[in-house]
Design a protein around this motif. Structure first.
Motif, short mmCIF file in Angstrom:
data_model
loop_
_atom_site.label_atom_id
_atom_site.label_comp_id
_atom_site.label_asym_id
_atom_site.label_seq_id
_atom_site.Cartn_x
_atom_site.Cartn_y
_atom_site.Cartn_z
N ASP A 764 0.85 -1.21 0.00
CA ASP A 764 0.00 0.00 0.00
C ASP A 764 0.87 1.24 0.00
O ASP A 764 0.81 2.07 0.89
N GLY A 765 1.73 1.35 -1.03
CA GLY A 765 2.68 2.45 -1.07
C GLY A 765 2.03 3.81 -1.12
O GLY A 765 2.37 4.72 -0.35
N ALA A 766 1.07 4.00 -2.02
CA ALA A 766 0.44 5.31 -2.16
C ALA A 766 -0.29 5.72 -0.88
O ALA A 766 -0.20 6.87 -0.43
N GLY A 767 -1.02 4.79 -0.30
CA GLY A 767 -1.73 5.10 0.94
C GLY A 767 -0.78 5.44 2.08
O GLY A 767 -1.06 6.32 2.90
N THR A 768 0.34 4.75 2.13
CA THR A 768 1.33 5.01 3.18
C THR A 768 1.92 6.41 3.03
O THR A 768 2.07 7.14 4.02
N LEU A 769 2.27 6.81 1.81
CA LEU A 769 2.79 8.15 1.61
C LEU A 769 1.77 9.21 2.00
O LEU A 769 2.10 10.24 2.60
#
Length: 790
Positions: A764-769
């Motif tokens: 969940d890269g985008a959500g984490t950023l």
């Protein structure tokens, strides 16, 4: 409660390898939470009454399947040390001496330098473990030896230790014991009384009885008075649905990327059949979570043997081995003035009392406990008393000649004299020492077998302290002091091997984190003595169990794990579909995502300056810079924890340190609590070695506190730093020698470059950023927002 995978193999939520103090706790906690759990235990189950006692039974009581031996004693012999561990349902609890002491608070050391080099660092505290200590004690049922009750007050060895400690001014105590002295909690203790089964029932369906003081704890309690794990955690785990499989020995494991599940591990095992090696069968089971609890030696061996399946596994695998300071000695022929002083080591549990030597000016801490043994060992001790035996035989022969000459047909007195008064066995006492030896041993594979490289030389100060105290105890009791025979051959014997897969704050410091989860491999846990980063000091069983209980709490909060993309070595590599927002915080479902970015800062250090705020101008030769990669291996945990800790890797560059030097160990905290409720700090701690081989620690902080919005830029881009002499622990900053102090800054060009370096790894890269951005801006708003009256 198992299911089939896409390939038809057996699949469960969790596999637990081993059933000792870590494995048993994990099996119960996970089964209690409703997970499907399989425990793979290589040894047998032992009901009360089934432990070996005869010579023929004892001869088969050892573990070596290659020789068709499936007993519970497993003896490992290495070049410099020997170790005795257990094989059986309940692991070490079957043969340990029942002592459940908490690790002393002051021994949860933080970067303590070791005599042979390196350091010992515990990433947990006593406060972290106390609630879990409480839970384990309640479950197992602990009580001190009831020395104040009539049936127990005549235990001579307990009184001897108490009296010796009083005369020497030592700290004597009755430690908590996992023994049923009473038939039920709160009842009056008594010898040989029927024990009431707990609500989860009996594992073996055999009546248990309270302790009879027979001294057989270390060879298996045939009365069931010992609250071993098969009577407690494992019985409760089975009651909750856990599948306990004995004679199942794990041989290998690997990450599994299966289209049907998308995560987890595959575990290969051998099912032993005591009827003959030719009847062994092999099998594989898959799981979402794999808990390694095969004991220090077993778990370390399995990880080393299967290392190729786990690329990126920490280089600390095999390090931090110790024997928990185990020392065995004997006090022989105790005397009180001119008479024999009876201590009766065979009467009572193996251990009833302990003397504590605290950490401090006297050296590294230790415990000295009196030992015991079964009554039949008294005969062996007397048989080994050659000096006394020859004298009795000579007197018997002379008395018989006189009796024959005088026509005396009664031989009773002569036979009694021949057997002797039992002075040696009745007046001798084993002493068991354990404590904080130096954890600098190395476990490795040699010819595919486990090997230990370890020496007691670096622990010489500790050993001398313990042996000297034992001699003093012996002197008070009028006894001769004798080391164990192994000590004369420069060998160490340990029943408490620890380390090999130590916990740490990052992969450069340990194999697993403070919750036992292996760095880089979600869902893979180490839950036994292998995870210890150093000696426990006290008997380690309770601490291992408490850490396992803490591990399970975090495991259950985190939800199902997901292996990071790109892991190789699994069963199947296939496309996987990422799930929704899996990193919303503790308790969210799915896997974990890491977050990293690169930060560069430049400035000056002034040699001899101790307060960075007093830096004036640009000191000659004081240029200083660093480039750091800041990594939060679990972004959800990073954002959730109050200190927001991450690891820092990279280099520093300073003329006064010999130019560019690599960071050996580094930490970073983002918006940690400051000295007031509305203040924050960004903290840096970087350890490296200068060009002359001298250890250095750079500590820095950005002071973020309420003020006008114009303060945001200088506060968040100005780092106040001090350069300290040595590898300094956080709690020693104020007393460590300060070599230099100064300021570093983030330039606008560096900030622009940093914003392009943010990276994530996980589902969940985008959500984490997005969550990181909201957190960062939210913290700045909390500090710099307008306030009433300002």
């Amino acid at each position: 409660m198992t299911s089939g995978t896409a390939h038809g193999a057996e699949h469960v939520d969790a596999v637990v390898v081993g059933s000792g103090f870590g494995g048993a706790v994990a099996a119960y906690r996970l089964a209690e939470a409703g997970l499907s759990v399989v425990v793979l235990e290589r040894g047998r189950a032992y009901a009360p009454g089934s432990f070996p006692r005869s010579p023929a039974q004892m001869g088969r009581a050892f573990w070596d399947p290659a020789e068709n031996l499936y007993g519970m004693f497993d003896v490992w012999s290495f070049r410099d040390c020997d170790s005795l561990v257990a094989s059986g349902l309940g692991g070490g609890s079957l043969i340990y001496a029942n002592v459940l002491l908490r690790k002393d608070e002051d021994t949860f050391v933080h970067e303590e330098a070791l005599p042979g080099g390196g350091y010992e660092c515990w990433p947990v505290t006593r406060a972290d473990l106390d609630p879990h200590y409480d839970a384990v004690e309640r479950m197992i049922g602990v009580t001190p030896y009831p020395f104040d009750r009539p049936a127990y007050s005549s235990t001579l060895k307990t009184g001897a230790m108490r009296d010796a400690a009083a005369e020497l001014g030592l700290d004597w105590r009755l430690p908590p014991l996992a023994i049923s002295f009473a038939p039920s909690p709160g009842a009056e203790p008594g010898l040989g009384l029927p024990v009431v089964d707990p609500e989860y029932g009996s594992m073996h369906g055999v009546l248990r009885r309270t302790c009879r003081l027979c001294g057989e704890c270390d060879i298996g309690c045939n009365d069931g008075a010992k609250n071993s794990l098969d009577h407690t955690y494992l019985a409760a785990a089975r009651h909750r649905g856990a599948d306990l499989r004995t004679l199942h020995e794990v041989k290998g494991f690997r990450p599994r990327l299966d289209c049907g599940h998308g995560h987890g591990y595959a575990v290969d095992y051998v099912r032993h059949d005591p009827a003959g090696p030719e009847r062994r069968t092999r099998g594989t089971i898959t799981c979402d979570r794999l808990v390694l609890a095969a004991g220090t030696l077993g778990t370390s061996y399995l990880l080393l043997k299967n290392r190729a399946n786990f690329p990126g596994l920490s280089g600390t695998l095999g390090t931090r081995f110790s024997g928990n300071g185990d020392i065995l000695s004997f006090l022989l022929r105790a005397r009180d003035r001119s008479r024999t002083l009876p201590v009766s080591a065979s009467h009572g549990p193996v251990i009833t009392s302990a003397i504590r030597l605290a950490d401090g000016e006297g050296g590294r801490g230790a415990y000295i406990e009196e030992g015991g043994y079964p009554g039949f060992v008294d005969w062996l001790v007397e048989g080994a008393d050659v000096r006394g035996e020859l004298g009795r035989v000579a007197r018997f022969a002379l008395d018989r000649l006189r009796a024959l000459a005088g026509h005396d047909t009664n031989m009773s007195a002569e036979i009694a004299a021949l057997l002797g008064p039992g002075d040696l066995s009745g007046s001798s006492l084993p002493l068991l020492g354990m404590g904080r030896d130096v954890p600098d041993g190395l476990l490795r594979l040699r010819n595919e077998r486990l090997d230990v490289v370890w020496t007691a030389e670096t622990s010489e100060e500790y050993v001398d302290r313990v042996r000297a105290t034992m001699r003093r105890i012996g002197h008070v009791l009028g006894a001769e002091y004798a080391d164990s025979p192994a000590w004369h051959r420069d060998r160490t014997i340990t029943v408490h091997p620890l380390g090999g897969a130590p916990m740490g704050r990052h992969p450069g410091e340990g194999v697993c984190d403070a919750y036992g989860e292996v760095f880089g491999f979600p869902g893979l846990y180490v839950a036994d003595g292998a995870a210890m980063p150093g000696p426990v000091g006290a008997n380690p069983s309770l601490t291992i169990a408490a850490l396992a209980d803490r591990m399970c709490t975090r495991l259950l909060e985190a939800g199902p794990p997901v292996l990071p993309a790109g892991v190789v070595g699994g069963d199947t590599a296939c496309d996987r579909t990422e799930g929704p927002a899996v990193l919303g915080g503790p308790g969210a479902s799915g896997g974990r995502t890491s977050l990293s970015f690169v930060e560069e800062m430049r400035g000056f250090l002034a040699p001899g300056l101790t307060d960075p705020r007093k830096l004036d101008g640009m000191p000659e030769g004081g240029r200083f810079a660093f480039r750091l990669t800041i990594t939060a291996d679990n972004a959800a945990r990073f954002l959730a924890e109050a200190e927001h800790p991450a690891r820092a890797e990279g280099w520093i560059d300073a003329a006064m340190c010999g130019g560019r030097r690599p960071i050996e160990r580094g930490w970073f905290n983002l918006f940690a609590p400051g000295d007031r409720a509305d203040a924050r700090e960004m903290r840096y701690r970087l350890q490296f070695t200068d060009d002359a081989g001298r250890p250095r620690t750079l500590v820095g902080w950005k002071d973020v506190r309420p003020g006008p919005p114009t303060r945001v830029w200088p506060d968040t881009t100005t780092l106040l730093v001090r350069l300290l002499d040595g590898r300094v622990a956080e709690d020693a900053d104020d007393t460590a020698p300060v070599l230099a102090a100064g300021k570093l800054h983030v330039l606008p060009s560096d900030l622009a470059r940093m914003l392009t370096t943010f990276r994530t790894t996980g589902p969940d890269g985008a959500g984490t950023l997005a969550r990181f951005g909201r957190f960062f801006l939210g913290e700045l708003w909390e500090v710099y927002r307008p306030r009433h009256g300002s």
